[in-house]
Design a protein around this motif. Structure first.
Motif, PDB file in Angstrom:
ATOM      1  N   SER A   1      37.799  35.289  31.790  1.00  0.00           N
ATOM      2  CA  SER A   1      38.621  34.236  31.183  1.00  0.00           C
ATOM      3  C   SER A   1      37.786  33.010  30.854  1.00  0.00           C
ATOM      4  O   SER A   1      37.876  32.442  29.755  1.00  0.00           O
ATOM      5  CB  SER A   1      39.764  33.859  32.135  1.00  0.00           C
ATOM      6  OG  SER A   1      40.573  34.981  32.423  1.00  0.00           O
ATOM      7  N   ILE A   2      36.971  32.565  31.820  1.00  0.00           N
ATOM      8  CA  ILE A   2      36.112  31.399  31.575  1.00  0.00           C
ATOM      9  C   ILE A   2      35.125  31.692  30.460  1.00  0.00           C
ATOM     10  O   ILE A   2      34.882  30.856  29.574  1.00  0.00           O
ATOM     11  CB  ILE A   2      35.383  31.007  32.874  1.00  0.00           C
ATOM     12  CG1 ILE A   2      36.399  30.664  33.966  1.00  0.00           C
ATOM     13  CG2 ILE A   2      34.448  29.827  32.641  1.00  0.00           C
ATOM     14  CD1 ILE A   2      35.787  30.447  35.332  1.00  0.00           C
ATOM     15  N   LEU A   3      34.545  32.922  30.466  1.00  0.00           N
ATOM     16  CA  LEU A   3      33.590  33.300  29.430  1.00  0.00           C
ATOM     17  C   LEU A   3      34.247  33.305  28.052  1.00  0.00           C
ATOM     18  O   LEU A   3      33.650  32.843  27.061  1.00  0.00           O
ATOM     19  CB  LEU A   3      33.020  34.682  29.753  1.00  0.00           C
ATOM     20  CG  LEU A   3      32.002  35.259  28.765  1.00  0.00           C
ATOM     21  CD1 LEU A   3      30.763  34.379  28.693  1.00  0.00           C
ATOM     22  CD2 LEU A   3      31.604  36.684  29.161  1.00  0.00           C
ATOM     23  N   ALA A   4      35.476  33.778  27.966  1.00  0.00           N
ATOM     24  CA  ALA A   4      36.172  33.806  26.680  1.00  0.00           C
ATOM     25  C   ALA A   4      36.380  32.397  26.133  1.00  0.00           C
ATOM     26  O   ALA A   4      36.194  32.145  24.927  1.00  0.00           O
ATOM     27  CB  ALA A   4      37.513  34.525  26.844  1.00  0.00           C
ATOM     28  N   VAL A   5      36.752  31.452  27.001  1.00  0.00           N
ATOM     29  CA  VAL A   5      36.951  30.067  26.561  1.00  0.00           C
ATOM     30  C   VAL A   5      35.645  29.472  26.050  1.00  0.00           C
ATOM     31  O   VAL A   5      35.607  28.815  24.997  1.00  0.00           O
ATOM     32  CB  VAL A   5      37.529  29.223  27.719  1.00  0.00           C
ATOM     33  CG1 VAL A   5      37.541  27.745  27.342  1.00  0.00           C
ATOM     34  CG2 VAL A   5      38.933  29.686  28.046  1.00  0.00           C
TER      35      VAL A   5
ATOM     36  N   ALA B   1      25.461  29.253  32.016  1.00  0.00           N
ATOM     37  CA  ALA B   1      26.798  29.635  32.485  1.00  0.00           C
ATOM     38  C   ALA B   1      27.307  30.868  31.746  1.00  0.00           C
ATOM     39  O   ALA B   1      27.867  31.786  32.366  1.00  0.00           O
ATOM     40  CB  ALA B   1      27.764  28.470  32.302  1.00  0.00           C
ATOM     41  N   ILE B   2      27.095  30.919  30.412  1.00  0.00           N
ATOM     42  CA  ILE B   2      27.550  32.071  29.629  1.00  0.00           C
ATOM     43  C   ILE B   2      26.822  33.348  30.079  1.00  0.00           C
ATOM     44  O   ILE B   2      27.435  34.407  30.239  1.00  0.00           O
ATOM     45  CB  ILE B   2      27.334  31.811  28.126  1.00  0.00           C
ATOM     46  CG1 ILE B   2      28.277  30.698  27.641  1.00  0.00           C
ATOM     47  CG2 ILE B   2      27.549  33.077  27.310  1.00  0.00           C
ATOM     48  CD1 ILE B   2      28.066  30.296  26.193  1.00  0.00           C
TER      49      ILE B   2
ATOM     50  N   VAL C   1      28.311  38.638  35.739  1.00  0.00           N
ATOM     51  CA  VAL C   1      29.368  38.845  36.729  1.00  0.00           C
ATOM     52  C   VAL C   1      30.406  39.833  36.204  1.00  0.00           C
ATOM     53  O   VAL C   1      30.864  40.734  36.917  1.00  0.00           O
ATOM     54  CB  VAL C   1      30.014  37.502  37.106  1.00  0.00           C
ATOM     55  CG1 VAL C   1      31.280  37.719  37.942  1.00  0.00           C
ATOM     56  CG2 VAL C   1      29.039  36.632  37.872  1.00  0.00           C
ATOM     57  N   VAL C   2      30.798  39.671  34.937  1.00  0.00           N
ATOM     58  CA  VAL C   2      31.793  40.574  34.350  1.00  0.00           C
ATOM     59  C   VAL C   2      31.275  42.017  34.325  1.00  0.00           C
ATOM     60  O   VAL C   2      31.989  42.967  34.679  1.00  0.00           O
ATOM     61  CB  VAL C   2      32.158  40.107  32.927  1.00  0.00           C
ATOM     62  CG1 VAL C   2      33.005  41.151  32.215  1.00  0.00           C
ATOM     63  CG2 VAL C   2      32.908  38.782  32.977  1.00  0.00           C
ATOM     64  N   THR C   3      30.007  42.190  33.925  1.00  0.00           N
ATOM     65  CA  THR C   3      29.440  43.541  33.846  1.00  0.00           C
ATOM     66  C   THR C   3      29.347  44.195  35.217  1.00  0.00           C
ATOM     67  O   THR C   3      29.684  45.367  35.392  1.00  0.00           O
ATOM     68  CB  THR C   3      28.049  43.494  33.190  1.00  0.00           C
ATOM     69  OG1 THR C   3      28.146  42.828  31.930  1.00  0.00           O
ATOM     70  CG2 THR C   3      27.499  44.893  32.993  1.00  0.00           C
ATOM     71  N   VAL C   4      28.878  43.424  36.215  1.00  0.00           N
ATOM     72  CA  VAL C   4      28.767  43.963  37.569  1.00  0.00           C
ATOM     73  C   VAL C   4      30.142  44.304  38.122  1.00  0.00           C
ATOM     74  O   VAL C   4      30.347  45.340  38.762  1.00  0.00           O
ATOM     75  CB  VAL C   4      28.030  42.961  38.481  1.00  0.00           C
ATOM     76  CG1 VAL C   4      28.096  43.409  39.934  1.00  0.00           C
ATOM     77  CG2 VAL C   4      26.582  42.804  38.038  1.00  0.00           C
TER      78      VAL C   4
END
Length: 541
Positions: A318-322, A342-343, A349-352
């Motif tokens: 969610s944070i990455l999408a924003v 941060a990106i 984190v999402v991939t792991v």
């Protein structure tokens, strides 16, 4: 690669002005025709120190000079070794072209069996080996795999201290390239090793009366080698860290899930290896078992970990999408400090997190999956049978088929743990190792001293559970564990169909063929078997 890593690391430590690179100190640029300096742009040459200043910073650091001297000594040693190897490779190339009539450009189109057949034929014509008229396939394998067969036998007999019981972690297996190198140095080709040359054991190793003196000398050599490893630990550890960083940093950034991929561990390769199995034969067999083994290990999931991974992936995504939407709307967002960091981290984190979420269409059938693995790797402890769904079985399988992240961690810890194993764990096995080499070494005419297990003699090393009554005379100490003698015999006979085994082994193979024919007659026709079912995979294997 070694030269590049050493040079590039020295450059990064001593020849870069990081205050300029990170814009902590302003740098003035005055362009021709303008009176105002331009402080907005910093180029890479601005952050590189001049050569005299760089050399002065290197000379001022005694620690860097010490590491550079050690690196230069190691590089010169490697250079001499490579030059000697090139001479040997040139002789091999000449032998293939002139003696075996195999041109260099066509070498890739020849199978190993074709090369071996030409070698056997050449021996009959020219008597390269003067001690015997005919070379057999087994003689050739013995020459190539002399030391490897000893190592496989020691792992099979649990002679090497590679299995440890640790608090909280339970039973762990530790065998790295560094530890393997030190063991080979002690036993096979180092100064004072048990072998006096590439084909002969030292005469005193074959005498019972010299066993305790040999064991004391071997234990002392183990301790001294461990102390040498301890002194070299800082240099080796620095190299391991740098090489791992340069090798895996880009891969982790591009494919973070690659650390969750699995590979056959070094211990697994020795545990699963047959006697007299060449490297390419082992690699082909384990490669066929890779996908079934991955499916089996992935069939174990933790519901709690799955829920946690889904939530972590949701929050980070969610944070990455924003952040991505904001950068698309206005690219000036990228100039905000640490926004790119941060990106990148959120993407990792999402991939792991996704790697811990199982496929919702996966069917739970561990027994069938483990049978498919067994069809290719050929070895499985007896207590795994019927217990494929137990966590203990999975943890033991993980010792053979480990995460790539675990492999990297073990190699990084190897410079620290290898000296401790050599000093504290290995000397207590010195007498057992000396007895092993004396009891399980035989001299073969035209070949030299070899491991007796590699003769594939079921009468002397067979397991009674695999043989009919009276077919073996081996005691518990003499027999190979997990039916390795019998399985190695079957594998070698199938790989080399022209080989003539000794009478006891030939009798075992004939009984086995009869049993296979009976089972095949009772089984359904092959065309009715699906290719992915365990029975089909086993029959094909």
């Amino acid at each position: 690669q070694f030269l590049f890593v050493v040079t590039f690391t020295t450059f990064l430590l001593c020849c870069v002005d990081y205050d300029v690179l990170f814009a902590n100190r302003p740098l003035n640029h005055s362009h021709a025709g303008t009176a105002t300096p331009d402080r907005s742009k910093v180029t890479l040459p601005d952050a590189v120190l001049p050569a005299p200043q760089c050399a002065q910073r290197i000379r001022a650091s005694g620690w860097i000079i010490f590491l550079l001297v050690m690196a230069a000594v190691f590089w010169l040693y490697r250079l001499v070794k490579v030059l000697c190897s090139l001479l040997s490779y040139w002789e091999i190339r000449t032998f293939y072209i002139k003696a075996l009539n195999i041109p260099s450009e066509g070498l890739c189109s020849y199978s190993w069996q074709e090369v071996q057949a030409r070698l056997i034929s050449l021996q009959r014509r020219q008597q390269m080996c003067v001690h015997k008229r005919d070379l057999t396939e087994l003689d050739i394998y013995h020459r190539i795999l002399r030391f490897k067969n000893y190592t496989v036998a020691m792992v099979n007999k649990s002679l090497l201290p590679v299995r440890f019981r640790l608090p909280l972690l339970g039973t762990v297996v530790f065998l790295t390239q560094g530890l393997k190198y030190n063991l080979e140095l002690l036993l096979f080709w180092g100064p004072g090793s048990l072998f006096q040359n590439k084909w002969s054991l030292r005469p005193q190793c074959k005498r019972v009366g010299a066993r305790r003196e040999l064991a004391r000398r071997l234990a002392r050599a183990m301790v001294l080698l461990g102390v040498a490893n301890l002194l070299l630990c800082p240099c080796v550890l620095v190299w391991q860290l740098l090489y791992a960083f340069f090798s895996y940093a880009e891969v982790i950034k591009r494919e973070p899930g690659s650390l969750g991929a699995r590979r056959w561990s070094l211990y697994g390769r020795h545990y699963l290896r047959h006697f007299n199995e060449l490297n390419h034969e082992l690699q082909a067999r384990l490669s066929r078992g890779y996908k079934p083994a991955t499916k089996y290990m992935n069939s174990f999931t933790s519901p709690l970990l799955t829920v946690l991974a889904k939530n972590v992936g949701f929050f980070a995504g969610s944070i990455l999408a924003v952040l991505i939407v904001l950068t698309v709307y206005d690219e000036d967002v990228l100039t905000v400090q640490h926004i790119l960091t941060a990106i990148t981290l959120l993407g990792l984190v999402v991939t792991v997190a996704r790697s811990f979420i199982p496929d919702e269409h996966t069917v739970w059938c561990p027994e069938q999956l483990l049978q498919r693995v067994l069809a290719h790797v050929h070895y499985m402890p007896d207590h795994w049978q019927g217990n494929a769904s137990r966590a203990e079985t999975r943890s033991e399988m993980a010792q053979l088929f480990q995460y790539k992240a675990v492999f990297i961690l073990e190699e990084l810890l190897s410079p620290i743990l290898t000296p401790l194993i050599l000093i504290f764990a290995l000397p207590s096995r010195a007498l057992d190792i000396v007895d092993f080499f004396r009891n399980f070494t035989v001299e073969v005419v035209g070949v030299g001293d070899i491991c007796s297990f590699a003769q594939l003699d079921v009468r002397n090393h067979g397991n009674p559970q695999w043989l009919s009554a009276g077919q073996t005379e081996a005691s518990v100490y003499q027999q190979a564990e997990n039916g390795k003698t019998e399985l190695s015999l079957m594998h070698f006979a199938i790989t080399n169909p022209r080989w003539q085994p000794p009478p006891p082994s030939e009798l075992f193979l004939s009984h086995l063929k009869e049993k296979v024919q009976q089972d095949a007659a009772a089984a359904p026709p092959a065309r009715q078997l699906l290719p992915d079912v365990p029975l089909g995979a086993s029959l094909l294997s």
